[in-house]
Enzyme design. Sequence first.
Site, PDB file in Angstrom:
ATOM      1  N   LYS A  47      10.634   9.766  -7.824  1.00 59.98           N
ATOM      2  CA  LYS A  47      10.180   8.906  -8.972  1.00 59.98           C
ATOM      3  C   LYS A  47       8.655   8.477  -8.566  1.00 59.98           C
ATOM      4  O   LYS A  47       7.647   8.285  -9.573  1.00 59.98           O
ATOM      5  CB  LYS A  47      10.676   7.569  -8.867  1.00 59.98           C
ATOM      6  CG  LYS A  47      12.210   7.562  -8.858  1.00 59.98           C
ATOM      7  CD  LYS A  47      12.786   6.375  -8.846  1.00 59.98           C
ATOM      8  CE  LYS A  47      14.184   6.314  -8.764  1.00 59.98           C
ATOM      9  NZ  LYS A  47      14.729   5.105  -8.485  1.00 59.98           N
ATOM     10  N   GLY A  48       8.187   8.949  -7.310  1.00 62.04           N
ATOM     11  CA  GLY A  48       6.757   8.705  -6.968  1.00 62.04           C
ATOM     12  C   GLY A  48       5.438   8.942  -7.626  1.00 62.04           C
ATOM     13  O   GLY A  48       4.318   8.452  -7.736  1.00 62.04           O
ATOM     14  N   ASP A 107       2.951  13.737   3.763  1.00 64.99           N
ATOM     15  CA  ASP A 107       3.115  12.996   5.060  1.00 64.99           C
ATOM     16  C   ASP A 107       3.469  14.002   6.165  1.00 64.99           C
ATOM     17  O   ASP A 107       2.622  14.827   6.460  1.00 64.99           O
ATOM     18  CB  ASP A 107       4.068  11.988   4.851  1.00 64.99           C
ATOM     19  CG  ASP A 107       4.296  10.959   5.951  1.00 64.99           C
ATOM     20  OD1 ASP A 107       3.234  10.469   6.452  1.00 64.99           O
ATOM     21  OD2 ASP A 107       5.462  10.488   6.331  1.00 64.99           O
ATOM     22  N   LYS A 135      -1.659  12.284   4.357  1.00 66.13           N
ATOM     23  CA  LYS A 135      -2.021  11.761   5.551  1.00 66.13           C
ATOM     24  C   LYS A 135      -2.153  12.655   6.684  1.00 66.13           C
ATOM     25  O   LYS A 135      -0.906  12.969   7.296  1.00 66.13           O
ATOM     26  CB  LYS A 135      -0.822  10.824   6.025  1.00 66.13           C
ATOM     27  CG  LYS A 135      -0.552   9.450   5.126  1.00 66.13           C
ATOM     28  CD  LYS A 135       0.504   8.801   5.863  1.00 66.13           C
ATOM     29  CE  LYS A 135       1.077   7.829   4.641  1.00 66.13           C
ATOM     30  NZ  LYS A 135       2.240   7.123   5.262  1.00 66.13           N
ATOM     31  N   PHE A 156       1.370   2.902   5.720  1.00 66.69           N
ATOM     32  CA  PHE A 156       2.346   3.134   4.870  1.00 66.69           C
ATOM     33  C   PHE A 156       1.707   2.185   3.674  1.00 66.69           C
ATOM     34  O   PHE A 156       1.469   0.969   3.448  1.00 66.69           O
ATOM     35  CB  PHE A 156       3.674   2.298   5.178  1.00 66.69           C
ATOM     36  CG  PHE A 156       4.630   2.679   4.065  1.00 66.69           C
ATOM     37  CD1 PHE A 156       5.357   3.770   4.374  1.00 66.69           C
ATOM     38  CD2 PHE A 156       5.252   1.651   3.151  1.00 66.69           C
ATOM     39  CE1 PHE A 156       6.342   3.990   3.386  1.00 66.69           C
ATOM     40  CE2 PHE A 156       6.077   2.078   2.296  1.00 66.69           C
ATOM     41  CZ  PHE A 156       6.865   3.197   2.410  1.00 66.69           C
ATOM     42  N   VAL A 157       1.699   3.216   2.416  1.00 68.86           N
ATOM     43  CA  VAL A 157       1.014   2.529   1.204  1.00 68.86           C
ATOM     44  C   VAL A 157       1.870   2.613   0.104  1.00 68.86           C
ATOM     45  O   VAL A 157       3.009   3.377  -0.109  1.00 68.86           O
ATOM     46  CB  VAL A 157      -0.092   3.576   0.602  1.00 68.86           C
ATOM     47  CG1 VAL A 157      -1.326   3.338   1.815  1.00 68.86           C
ATOM     48  CG2 VAL A 157       0.255   4.907   0.769  1.00 68.86           C
ATOM     49  N   ARG A 169       6.253  -0.001  -7.383  1.00 66.74           N
ATOM     50  CA  ARG A 169       5.862   1.510  -7.953  1.00 66.74           C
ATOM     51  C   ARG A 169       4.927   1.059  -9.070  1.00 66.74           C
ATOM     52  O   ARG A 169       3.875   1.784  -9.360  1.00 66.74           O
ATOM     53  CB  ARG A 169       7.070   2.224  -8.531  1.00 66.74           C
ATOM     54  CG  ARG A 169       7.851   2.792  -7.473  1.00 66.74           C
ATOM     55  CD  ARG A 169       8.968   3.788  -8.276  1.00 66.74           C
ATOM     56  NE  ARG A 169      10.131   4.070  -7.221  1.00 66.74           N
ATOM     57  CZ  ARG A 169       9.935   5.010  -6.463  1.00 66.74           C
ATOM     58  NH1 ARG A 169       9.091   5.735  -6.155  1.00 66.74           N
ATOM     59  NH2 ARG A 169      11.034   5.374  -5.701  1.00 66.74           N
TER      60      ARG A 169
END
Length: 178
Positions: A47-48, A107, A135, A156-157, A169
Amino acid sequence: MQEKRLVPMIDQTEIREINRQLALKITDDYSLILAKEEPIIVLVTLKGALFFAADLMREIGIPSQVDFVRVSSYGAGTQSSGKVAMSKEIETDIHGKHVLVLDEIVDSGRTLKFLSERFLKQGPRSLKLAALLSKPSRREVEINVDYIGREIPDRFVVGYGLDHANNYREMPFIGILD
Ligand code: 5GP
Ligand code: MG
């Protein structure tokens, strides 16, 4: 357990500027290879990448068609499980098409590697990868991401589509969850 703190990292204006720069580059590159009125196929990781995709697609000056894929590598924690699982497939036939995959953050690199290997098997004309954030210090697999909006340190964002256990979100900015 201690309360988590949210420290602002990238505000709305900066996000807009990052998207604008990405869109300019993408528009330029694709203008060279697309036939007239040929759309690119934008594959969005749910969903990001939802908000990133919505904003970026509207900045890109070429026609596009959108589809969604759902993969997960994180579960509910902040550490990757190292495994990538697909829970929703695309519904578009990408054979012979110019495909751009959007993820909100790279990541370890496993998600985009998994997706690019999988999509390449479906015979696209071209396949490129774009991520809003990266990252680099966390990379575990070799993967060339064609477009990266902003490199960030190993924190961690959340926000702008990025979650922690499905929360945060909807925040319009990106912050570090400490
Ligand atoms: P990778 O497969 O490259 O290790 O991880 C990619 C996915 O992990 C991203 O699409 C995102 O869903 C999740 N992820 C990686 N880093 C972060 C982070 O800092 N915050 C959040 N919310 N998700 C992250
Ligand atoms: Mg993701």
